[in-house]
Design an enzyme around this catalytic site. Sequence first.
Site, mmCIF file in Angstrom:
data_model
loop_
_atom_site.group_PDB
_atom_site.id
_atom_site.type_symbol
_atom_site.label_atom_id
_atom_site.label_comp_id
_atom_site.label_asym_id
_atom_site.label_seq_id
_atom_site.Cartn_x
_atom_site.Cartn_y
_atom_site.Cartn_z
ATOM 1 N N LYS A 131 0.828 -1.219 0.000
ATOM 2 C CA LYS A 131 0.000 0.000 0.000
ATOM 3 C C LYS A 131 0.859 1.265 0.000
ATOM 4 C CE LYS A 131 -2.273 -0.714 3.870
ATOM 5 N NZ LYS A 131 -1.736 -2.032 4.276
ATOM 6 N N ARG A 143 -9.839 1.168 8.732
ATOM 7 C CA ARG A 143 -9.510 -0.215 9.085
ATOM 8 C C ARG A 143 -10.607 -0.898 9.877
ATOM 9 N NH1 ARG A 143 -3.436 0.746 8.726
ATOM 10 N NH2 ARG A 143 -2.392 -1.180 9.259
ATOM 11 N N ARG A 188 11.420 -6.405 5.638
ATOM 12 C CA ARG A 188 11.280 -4.990 5.994
ATOM 13 C C ARG A 188 11.753 -4.746 7.427
ATOM 14 N NH1 ARG A 188 5.513 -2.140 5.290
ATOM 15 N NH2 ARG A 188 5.039 -2.967 7.341
ATOM 16 N N ARG A 225 11.502 -1.641 11.841
ATOM 17 C CA ARG A 225 10.167 -1.388 12.375
ATOM 18 C C ARG A 225 9.860 -2.442 13.413
ATOM 19 N NH1 ARG A 225 5.308 0.143 8.342
ATOM 20 N NH2 ARG A 225 4.165 -0.845 10.025
ATOM 21 N N ARG A 282 -1.272 -8.601 13.219
ATOM 22 C CA ARG A 282 -1.742 -7.590 12.264
ATOM 23 C C ARG A 282 -2.528 -8.236 11.126
ATOM 24 N NH1 ARG A 282 3.686 -5.180 10.877
ATOM 25 N NH2 ARG A 282 2.652 -3.557 9.666
HETATM 26 P P1 AMP Z 1 0.687 0.618 8.940
HETATM 27 O O1 AMP Z 1 1.915 1.451 8.765
HETATM 28 O O2 AMP Z 1 -0.455 1.069 8.080
HETATM 29 O O3 AMP Z 1 0.954 -0.853 8.812
HETATM 30 O O4 AMP Z 1 0.200 0.867 10.445
HETATM 31 C C1 AMP Z 1 1.033 0.563 11.536
HETATM 32 C C2 AMP Z 1 0.216 0.495 12.825
HETATM 33 O O5 AMP Z 1 -0.420 1.758 13.062
HETATM 34 C C3 AMP Z 1 -0.926 -0.509 12.823
HETATM 35 O O6 AMP Z 1 -0.479 -1.809 13.143
HETATM 36 C C4 AMP Z 1 -1.820 0.074 13.912
HETATM 37 O O7 AMP Z 1 -1.266 -0.164 15.194
HETATM 38 C C5 AMP Z 1 -1.719 1.571 13.642
HETATM 39 N N1 AMP Z 1 -2.717 2.055 12.672
HETATM 40 C C6 AMP Z 1 -2.472 2.511 11.408
HETATM 41 N N2 AMP Z 1 -3.610 2.884 10.811
HETATM 42 C C7 AMP Z 1 -4.605 2.665 11.699
HETATM 43 C C8 AMP Z 1 -6.008 2.827 11.662
HETATM 44 N N3 AMP Z 1 -6.648 3.285 10.570
HETATM 45 N N4 AMP Z 1 -6.724 2.499 12.776
HETATM 46 C C9 AMP Z 1 -6.103 2.042 13.884
HETATM 47 N N5 AMP Z 1 -4.783 1.840 13.982
HETATM 48 C C10 AMP Z 1 -4.032 2.146 12.903
#
Ligand code: AMP
Length: 192
Positions: free
Chosen positions: A19, A94, A133, A139, A150
């Site tokens: 994404k 989400r 990654r 990360r 996740r």
């Molecule tokens: P990502 O970089 O999109 O994989 O997001 C990393 C982390 O941020 C996720 O595992 C969640 O802990 C938090 N996060 C990101 N976007 C959301 C969202 N829309 N709602 C809730 N938590 C989020």
Amino acid sequence: MGDAARRNVALFGPAGSGKGTQAEFLNRELGVEHIATGEMLREERSRGTELGQALAAYLDAGKLVPDEVIVAMIRHRLSDPQADNGFVLDGFPRTLAQARSLQELLVGLQRPLDIAVVLDVPSEQLVARLSRRATLEDRGDDTPAVIAERLRIYHDETEPVLDYLSQSVPMVRLDGSMPVDEVGQMLLKAIA
Ligand code: AMP
């Protein structure tokens, strides 16, 4: 580069589906604003604010932060003039509650979502990509246990969002296991 007809895009897919990479590509190609909630949360955390500290536990465990927090953050970004030229949502909504809030917000802003694009990638490939990654980007949420959590949350909380949104927004599924450039070209075609 021609003008895309659909400029307000929501990009879906599990962690590791590409994404972020594809949203950056759309930003470069079309000048649409890239809105990545994970990135926004990591920045808030690194600023060490009170909110940032409260977010750390969620991020480290791969759990979703509360809907109210994320909706407040996104409201800001979507109403900003920088989103006038279009936006690509990366990692939001989400949950069903977030999707409902988004729809309301966009109706109010007169910026309806034009299309939802889902990047499908088999789980074995996701796990391999995320483990890579973890080494490259350091990360903390790319460890095997957190990756599994996740992916589970994506399945349980985010897949229902796709059913909900597909009732009102055109939805396209792309094979996200293809090479990055090919996925990018398929994406451009899908939103053209
Ligand atoms: P990502 O970089 O999109 O994989 O997001 C990393 C982390 O941020 C996720 O595992 C969640 O802990 C938090 N996060 C990101 N976007 C959301 C969202 N829309 N709602 C809730 N938590 C989020």
